[in-house]
Design a protein around this motif. Structure first.
Motif, PDB file in Angstrom:
ATOM      1  N   PHE A  25       0.843  -1.186   0.000  1.00 61.07           N
ATOM      2  CA  PHE A  25       0.000   0.000   0.000  1.00 61.07           C
ATOM      3  C   PHE A  25       0.880   1.239   0.000  1.00 61.07           C
ATOM      4  O   PHE A  25       2.080   1.162   0.272  1.00 61.07           O
ATOM      5  CB  PHE A  25      -0.981   0.015   1.179  1.00 61.07           C
ATOM      6  N   GLU A  26       0.266   2.367  -0.332  1.00 55.15           N
ATOM      7  CA  GLU A  26       0.938   3.659  -0.309  1.00 55.15           C
ATOM      8  C   GLU A  26       0.243   4.545   0.707  1.00 55.15           C
ATOM      9  O   GLU A  26      -0.971   4.419   0.923  1.00 55.15           O
ATOM     10  CB  GLU A  26       0.894   4.331  -1.684  1.00 55.15           C
ATOM     11  N   LEU A  27       1.018   5.451   1.312  1.00 50.33           N
ATOM     12  CA  LEU A  27       0.479   6.323   2.345  1.00 50.33           C
ATOM     13  C   LEU A  27       1.050   7.726   2.172  1.00 50.33           C
ATOM     14  O   LEU A  27       2.276   7.905   2.178  1.00 50.33           O
ATOM     15  CB  LEU A  27       0.860   5.765   3.727  1.00 50.33           C
ATOM     16  N   TRP A  28       0.171   8.715   2.000  1.00 51.95           N
ATOM     17  CA  TRP A  28       0.577  10.115   1.908  1.00 51.95           C
ATOM     18  C   TRP A  28       0.826  10.649   3.317  1.00 51.95           C
ATOM     19  O   TRP A  28      -0.025  10.493   4.208  1.00 51.95           O
ATOM     20  CB  TRP A  28      -0.507  10.939   1.230  1.00 51.95           C
ATOM     21  N   ILE A  29       1.988  11.243   3.525  1.00 49.69           N
ATOM     22  CA  ILE A  29       2.321  11.886   4.799  1.00 49.69           C
ATOM     23  C   ILE A  29       2.742  13.322   4.494  1.00 49.69           C
ATOM     24  O   ILE A  29       3.761  13.546   3.846  1.00 49.69           O
ATOM     25  CB  ILE A  29       3.468  11.154   5.535  1.00 49.69           C
ATOM     26  N   PRO A  30       1.958  14.312   4.946  1.00 47.87           N
ATOM     27  CA  PRO A  30       2.330  15.703   4.707  1.00 47.87           C
ATOM     28  C   PRO A  30       3.519  16.110   5.567  1.00 47.87           C
ATOM     29  O   PRO A  30       3.828  15.463   6.578  1.00 47.87           O
ATOM     30  CB  PRO A  30       1.070  16.487   5.088  1.00 47.87           C
ATOM     31  N   GLN A  31       4.176  17.198   5.169  1.00 44.83           N
ATOM     32  CA  GLN A  31       5.321  17.705   5.928  1.00 44.83           C
ATOM     33  C   GLN A  31       4.925  18.141   7.329  1.00 44.83           C
ATOM     34  O   GLN A  31       5.713  18.026   8.252  1.00 44.83           O
ATOM     35  CB  GLN A  31       5.948  18.897   5.208  1.00 44.83           C
ATOM     36  N   PRO A  60       8.844  -0.871   5.164  1.00 41.23           N
ATOM     37  CA  PRO A  60       9.044   0.217   4.209  1.00 41.23           C
ATOM     38  C   PRO A  60       9.573  -0.306   2.871  1.00 41.23           C
ATOM     39  O   PRO A  60      10.354  -1.247   2.820  1.00 41.23           O
ATOM     40  CB  PRO A  60      10.096   1.105   4.889  1.00 41.23           C
ATOM     41  N   ASP A  61       9.108   0.356   1.796  1.00 40.77           N
ATOM     42  CA  ASP A  61       9.528  -0.018   0.449  1.00 40.77           C
ATOM     43  C   ASP A  61       9.793   1.236  -0.390  1.00 40.77           C
ATOM     44  O   ASP A  61       9.498   1.276  -1.573  1.00 40.77           O
ATOM     45  CB  ASP A  61       8.441  -0.876  -0.210  1.00 40.77           C
ATOM     46  N   GLY A  62      10.326   2.272   0.256  1.00 41.51           N
ATOM     47  CA  GLY A  62      10.686   3.490  -0.450  1.00 41.51           C
ATOM     48  C   GLY A  62       9.648   4.582  -0.330  1.00 41.51           C
ATOM     49  O   GLY A  62       8.607   4.418   0.302  1.00 41.51           O
ATOM     50  N   PHE A  63       9.951   5.716  -0.949  1.00 40.30           N
ATOM     51  CA  PHE A  63       9.033   6.850  -0.948  1.00 40.30           C
ATOM     52  C   PHE A  63       9.333   7.724  -2.145  1.00 40.30           C
ATOM     53  O   PHE A  63      10.379   7.603  -2.779  1.00 40.30           O
ATOM     54  CB  PHE A  63       9.148   7.654   0.353  1.00 40.30           C
ATOM     55  N   SER A  64       8.410   8.603  -2.446  1.00 38.42           N
ATOM     56  CA  SER A  64       8.624   9.613  -3.480  1.00 38.42           C
ATOM     57  C   SER A  64       8.171  10.958  -2.924  1.00 38.42           C
ATOM     58  O   SER A  64       7.239  11.029  -2.116  1.00 38.42           O
ATOM     59  CB  SER A  64       7.889   9.262  -4.773  1.00 38.42           C
ATOM     60  N   GLU A  65       8.872  12.000  -3.341  1.00 40.71           N
ATOM     61  CA  GLU A  65       8.565  13.358  -2.890  1.00 40.71           C
ATOM     62  C   GLU A  65       7.332  13.879  -3.615  1.00 40.71           C
ATOM     63  O   GLU A  65       7.129  13.601  -4.797  1.00 40.71           O
ATOM     64  CB  GLU A  65       9.737  14.296  -3.174  1.00 40.71           C
ATOM     65  N   GLY A  66       6.534  14.640  -2.910  1.00 38.65           N
ATOM     66  CA  GLY A  66       5.389  15.310  -3.503  1.00 38.65           C
ATOM     67  C   GLY A  66       5.343  16.737  -3.001  1.00 38.65           C
ATOM     68  O   GLY A  66       6.143  17.127  -2.143  1.00 38.65           O
ATOM     69  N   ASP A  67       4.433  17.523  -3.521  1.00 37.06           N
ATOM     70  CA  ASP A  67       4.280  18.890  -3.049  1.00 37.06           C
ATOM     71  C   ASP A  67       3.726  18.876  -1.630  1.00 37.06           C
ATOM     72  O   ASP A  67       2.589  18.478  -1.404  1.00 37.06           O
ATOM     73  CB  ASP A  67       3.330  19.678  -3.964  1.00 37.06           C
ATOM     74  N   GLY A  68       4.555  19.256  -0.674  1.00 35.81           N
ATOM     75  CA  GLY A  68       4.112  19.347   0.709  1.00 35.81           C
ATOM     76  C   GLY A  68       4.190  18.075   1.514  1.00 35.81           C
ATOM     77  O   GLY A  68       3.673  18.009   2.619  1.00 35.81           O
ATOM     78  N   GLY A  69       4.852  17.045   0.992  1.00 41.48           N
ATOM     79  CA  GLY A  69       4.973  15.808   1.748  1.00 41.48           C
ATOM     80  C   GLY A  69       5.578  14.696   0.915  1.00 41.48           C
ATOM     81  O   GLY A  69       6.229  14.939  -0.097  1.00 41.48           O
ATOM     82  N   ARG A  70       5.338  13.480   1.354  1.00 45.17           N
ATOM     83  CA  ARG A  70       5.880  12.301   0.673  1.00 45.17           C
ATOM     84  C   ARG A  70       4.821  11.214   0.579  1.00 45.17           C
ATOM     85  O   ARG A  70       3.954  11.104   1.439  1.00 45.17           O
ATOM     86  CB  ARG A  70       7.065  11.716   1.447  1.00 45.17           C
ATOM     87  N   TYR A  72       4.757   7.361   0.889  1.00 48.49           N
ATOM     88  CA  TYR A  72       5.549   6.225   1.361  1.00 48.49           C
ATOM     89  C   TYR A  72       4.917   4.944   0.844  1.00 48.49           C
ATOM     90  O   TYR A  72       3.693   4.806   0.809  1.00 48.49           O
ATOM     91  CB  TYR A  72       5.595   6.194   2.893  1.00 48.49           C
ATOM     92  N   ARG A  73       5.761   3.998   0.458  1.00 50.26           N
ATOM     93  CA  ARG A  73       5.301   2.690   0.001  1.00 50.26           C
ATOM     94  C   ARG A  73       5.677   1.638   1.056  1.00 50.26           C
ATOM     95  O   ARG A  73       6.774   1.689   1.621  1.00 50.26           O
ATOM     96  CB  ARG A  73       5.933   2.342  -1.347  1.00 50.26           C
ATOM     97  N   TYR A  74       4.781   0.716   1.261  1.00 47.01           N
ATOM     98  CA  TYR A  74       5.008  -0.376   2.211  1.00 47.01           C
ATOM     99  C   TYR A  74       4.610  -1.693   1.565  1.00 47.01           C
ATOM    100  O   TYR A  74       3.687  -1.742   0.740  1.00 47.01           O
ATOM    101  CB  TYR A  74       4.173  -0.151   3.483  1.00 47.01           C
ATOM    102  N   LYS A  75       5.322  -2.758   1.918  1.00 51.27           N
ATOM    103  CA  LYS A  75       5.005  -4.092   1.387  1.00 51.27           C
ATOM    104  C   LYS A  75       4.978  -5.078   2.544  1.00 51.27           C
ATOM    105  O   LYS A  75       5.572  -4.849   3.601  1.00 51.27           O
ATOM    106  CB  LYS A  75       6.039  -4.512   0.353  1.00 51.27           C
ATOM    107  N   GLU A  76       4.252  -6.184   2.313  1.00 50.38           N
ATOM    108  CA  GLU A  76       4.169  -7.220   3.332  1.00 50.38           C
ATOM    109  C   GLU A  76       5.564  -7.750   3.637  1.00 50.38           C
ATOM    110  O   GLU A  76       6.391  -7.903   2.737  1.00 50.38           O
ATOM    111  CB  GLU A  76       3.289  -8.370   2.861  1.00 50.38           C
ATOM    112  N   MET A  77       5.796  -8.028   4.916  1.00 48.21           N
ATOM    113  CA  MET A  77       7.082  -8.621   5.297  1.00 48.21           C
ATOM    114  C   MET A  77       7.115 -10.069   4.859  1.00 48.21           C
ATOM    115  O   MET A  77       6.106 -10.774   4.932  1.00 48.21           O
ATOM    116  CB  MET A  77       7.265  -8.544   6.815  1.00 48.21           C
ATOM    117  N   ALA A  78       8.257 -10.479   4.393  1.00 47.23           N
ATOM    118  CA  ALA A  78       8.413 -11.869   3.922  1.00 47.23           C
ATOM    119  C   ALA A  78       8.656 -12.807   5.078  1.00 47.23           C
ATOM    120  O   ALA A  78       9.072 -12.483   6.118  1.00 47.23           O
ATOM    121  CB  ALA A  78       9.562 -11.950   2.940  1.00 47.23           C
TER     122      ALA A  78
END
Length: 78
Positions: A25-31, A60-70, A72-78
């Motif tokens: 899943f992805e999750l938006w987190i503002p600054q 955690p599986d990385g993130f990308s920058e956005g206007d005013g936040g990021r 975040y990507r998450y994946k199931e643990m193996a």
């Protein structure tokens, strides 16, 4: 899609409760985050949020920058 520029940590935690099951899943987190009505430092806020996510069985599986936040990507643990 418009994303909020400010949220509460409490609202993010509630949002996590509605994440459907799945491999990722992805999750938006503002600054700007608040906790208990006060501005929250990013490291403290993210520690609280990540603790819940880890407890849900995701990592955690990385993130990308956005206007005013990021986004975040998450994946199931193996």
């Amino acid at each position: 899609m418009s994303r909020p520029l400010q949220m509460t940590v409490e609202a993010v935690l509630l949002q996590l409760d509605s994440i459907p099951g799945g491999p990722s899943f992805e999750l938006w987190i503002p600054q700007h985050l608040t906790l208990r009505g006060q501005p929250a430092r990013a490291d403290v806020a993210m520690s609280i949020i990540l603790d819940k996510i880890l407890g849900m069985g995701f990592a955690p599986d990385g993130f990308s920058e956005g206007d005013g936040g990021r986004v975040y990507r998450y994946k199931e643990m193996a």
